[in-house]
Design a protein around this motif. Sequence first.
Motif, PDB file in Angstrom:
ATOM      1  N   LEU A  72      67.733  39.528  46.620  1.00 38.36           N
ATOM      2  CA  LEU A  72      67.845  38.006  46.197  1.00 38.36           C
ATOM      3  C   LEU A  72      67.915  37.622  47.634  1.00 38.36           C
ATOM      4  O   LEU A  72      68.904  37.750  48.430  1.00 38.36           O
ATOM      5  CB  LEU A  72      68.995  37.997  45.340  1.00 38.36           C
ATOM      6  CG  LEU A  72      69.168  36.304  45.199  1.00 38.36           C
ATOM      7  CD1 LEU A  72      68.128  35.865  44.226  1.00 38.36           C
ATOM      8  CD2 LEU A  72      70.748  36.002  44.392  1.00 38.36           C
ATOM      9  N   LEU A  73      66.959  36.649  48.142  1.00 36.45           N
ATOM     10  CA  LEU A  73      67.020  35.904  49.385  1.00 36.45           C
ATOM     11  C   LEU A  73      67.544  34.397  49.240  1.00 36.45           C
ATOM     12  O   LEU A  73      67.131  33.681  48.330  1.00 36.45           O
ATOM     13  CB  LEU A  73      65.515  35.656  49.830  1.00 36.45           C
ATOM     14  CG  LEU A  73      65.064  36.989  50.569  1.00 36.45           C
ATOM     15  CD1 LEU A  73      65.080  38.307  49.789  1.00 36.45           C
ATOM     16  CD2 LEU A  73      63.775  36.562  51.280  1.00 36.45           C
ATOM     17  N   SER A 121      63.280  37.951  45.344  1.00 38.26           N
ATOM     18  CA  SER A 121      63.366  36.895  44.422  1.00 38.26           C
ATOM     19  C   SER A 121      63.964  35.736  45.499  1.00 38.26           C
ATOM     20  O   SER A 121      64.811  36.322  46.595  1.00 38.26           O
ATOM     21  CB  SER A 121      64.174  36.886  43.449  1.00 38.26           C
ATOM     22  OG  SER A 121      63.354  37.851  42.233  1.00 38.26           O
ATOM     23  N   ILE A 122      63.885  34.459  45.322  1.00 34.18           N
ATOM     24  CA  ILE A 122      64.488  33.249  45.967  1.00 34.18           C
ATOM     25  C   ILE A 122      65.589  32.634  45.296  1.00 34.18           C
ATOM     26  O   ILE A 122      65.375  32.222  44.122  1.00 34.18           O
ATOM     27  CB  ILE A 122      63.340  32.490  46.544  1.00 34.18           C
ATOM     28  CG1 ILE A 122      62.683  33.259  47.513  1.00 34.18           C
ATOM     29  CG2 ILE A 122      64.116  31.174  47.235  1.00 34.18           C
ATOM     30  CD1 ILE A 122      61.586  32.231  48.170  1.00 34.18           C
ATOM     31  N   ALA A 123      66.605  32.431  45.876  1.00 31.13           N
ATOM     32  CA  ALA A 123      67.863  31.846  45.236  1.00 31.13           C
ATOM     33  C   ALA A 123      68.275  30.331  46.186  1.00 31.13           C
ATOM     34  O   ALA A 123      68.063  30.600  47.504  1.00 31.13           O
ATOM     35  CB  ALA A 123      68.996  32.477  45.024  1.00 31.13           C
ATOM     36  N   ALA A 127      58.670  29.426  47.003  1.00 29.55           N
ATOM     37  CA  ALA A 127      58.559  30.423  45.911  1.00 29.55           C
ATOM     38  C   ALA A 127      57.253  30.669  45.046  1.00 29.55           C
ATOM     39  O   ALA A 127      56.838  31.837  44.894  1.00 29.55           O
ATOM     40  CB  ALA A 127      59.942  30.443  44.948  1.00 29.55           C
ATOM     41  N   ASP A 128      56.735  29.425  44.619  1.00 30.44           N
ATOM     42  CA  ASP A 128      55.459  29.673  43.942  1.00 30.44           C
ATOM     43  C   ASP A 128      54.413  30.061  44.738  1.00 30.44           C
ATOM     44  O   ASP A 128      53.702  30.803  44.363  1.00 30.44           O
ATOM     45  CB  ASP A 128      55.280  28.450  43.427  1.00 30.44           C
ATOM     46  CG  ASP A 128      56.085  27.757  42.256  1.00 30.44           C
ATOM     47  OD1 ASP A 128      56.474  28.591  41.607  1.00 30.44           O
ATOM     48  OD2 ASP A 128      56.169  26.610  41.781  1.00 30.44           O
ATOM     49  N   GLU A 129      54.358  29.581  46.136  1.00 30.74           N
ATOM     50  CA  GLU A 129      53.343  30.159  47.015  1.00 30.74           C
ATOM     51  C   GLU A 129      53.524  31.468  47.354  1.00 30.74           C
ATOM     52  O   GLU A 129      52.445  32.276  47.400  1.00 30.74           O
ATOM     53  CB  GLU A 129      53.617  29.376  48.291  1.00 30.74           C
ATOM     54  CG  GLU A 129      52.993  27.808  48.158  1.00 30.74           C
ATOM     55  CD  GLU A 129      53.114  27.329  49.555  1.00 30.74           C
ATOM     56  OE1 GLU A 129      53.712  27.693  50.308  1.00 30.74           O
ATOM     57  OE2 GLU A 129      52.687  25.901  49.431  1.00 30.74           O
ATOM     58  N   LEU A 130      54.618  32.103  47.421  1.00 28.54           N
ATOM     59  CA  LEU A 130      54.902  33.562  47.816  1.00 28.54           C
ATOM     60  C   LEU A 130      54.883  34.457  46.397  1.00 28.54           C
ATOM     61  O   LEU A 130      54.637  35.714  46.425  1.00 28.54           O
ATOM     62  CB  LEU A 130      56.330  33.753  48.168  1.00 28.54           C
ATOM     63  CG  LEU A 130      56.534  32.996  49.826  1.00 28.54           C
ATOM     64  CD1 LEU A 130      57.757  33.191  50.165  1.00 28.54           C
ATOM     65  CD2 LEU A 130      55.422  33.796  50.602  1.00 28.54           C
TER      66      LEU A 130
END
Length: 442
Positions: A24-25, A48-50, A72-75
């Motif tokens: 979790l980033l 994942s991104i938080a 997050a969508d782009e990655l």
Amino acid sequence: MLPVQQFIDYISQHKLFDKADHLLLAVSGGKDSVLMAQLFKLAGYNFSIAHCNFNLRANEAQRDEAFVKLLADELGVPFHVTHFDTKAFAEQHKMSTQMAARQLRYDWFEEIRLQYDYQYIAVAHHQNDAIETVLLNLVRGTGISGMHGILQKRGRLVRPLLFLSRQEIDELIDASGLSFVEDSSNQSSKYARNKIRLNVIPHLREINPNLEETFVQNIHRFAETEALLQKVVMETSERLFVEESGNIQIEIAEVMNLQPQKLLFFELLKPFHFTASVVDEILSSLNKQSGTSFYSATHRLTIDRAQLIISPLTDTKEELLYFHREESLRISDKNLSLHVSENINFQADKNFAYVDADLLIFPLVIRYRQDGDRFKPLGMKSFKKLSDFFVDEKVPLPQKDKIPLLINGNGQLIWVVGMRQDERYKVSATTKKVAIFELSNL
């Protein structure tokens, strides 16, 4: 080109996590966390991104959230977001906004980690963050444990950007053309860390242009020194501590023989949360009469003949509340407040106590009477047993256990709340600041 291989090598060298782990980033949208997310993607890690919206910067906070969601969508990775009423939390828990944000942030990260089975939480601290932490710890006096700065790995928290300086991150972002958002509060000298970053470090770099490299080496030495100290402390505690009925007993003679005494004794008592000032008071009182007690937020240390006895504070009759700073505490149907001032207007009222602030050792304890309590009633030159004072004041027996006592961090009684304060703590001609305690109805 981003330093992907250097990033992978750093993670491997410090065993931060395994290739198969799901991380979790923590991404704010600033340069550091954006670069970290890009490196994780290019290195092929599963993440994942938080993002935390603290609702502190109005439109900026909404902009940051939207930017991180787009990143997050782009990655092509999952996105978690939460919103906090940070100011309300800070006010409720009587802490600074920064400390409130930190607690809220890390508590939520851990909650998400457990809910979605992430193995680690990654944050984007870099070398300059470590330097700032060391300098702040030096100023605040956290001891040798604060000199190693920010660790690469602590429990489930990892910091994979500690191989980079702030300047290197800036150059990488510029060269790669990566988008990011800027937190305007980073340029404010309102916060202690920003003062270090903006006003102190530039002058240090004038003295040493290789400041980051030097601090990396120093931090490594400090970490090794701390490891050696903790090995000695562990061996010493195993030799000195005797557990008996849930209490820890230490022979005073053994404490007297510690070398270096103050450092080792402070480290021995650290698990019991005694402050450095209270530890100093304990050491200066080793030859005093039995029954003298000292307090931390969680434990009481009592001098008992040739021993020190450390016991947890579990009896609500024994301890009630603590003053850690200027604040207000609720005691039954009353309110007890502490305010420090250079200018005072004395009131001849037993609900007020005026104390020389420089004599206070925090935390201050609010508790009820114990056997052996004594003090010097204001205006008297000799000590008086609290039990005798209650008799003289004709306090009914059922009331004696309901009168709160204000106790200094060195165990001395400052004020029989609402009745009489101690002569030793009165305001004098040399007093610079006055601690004003007020007992009032809710």
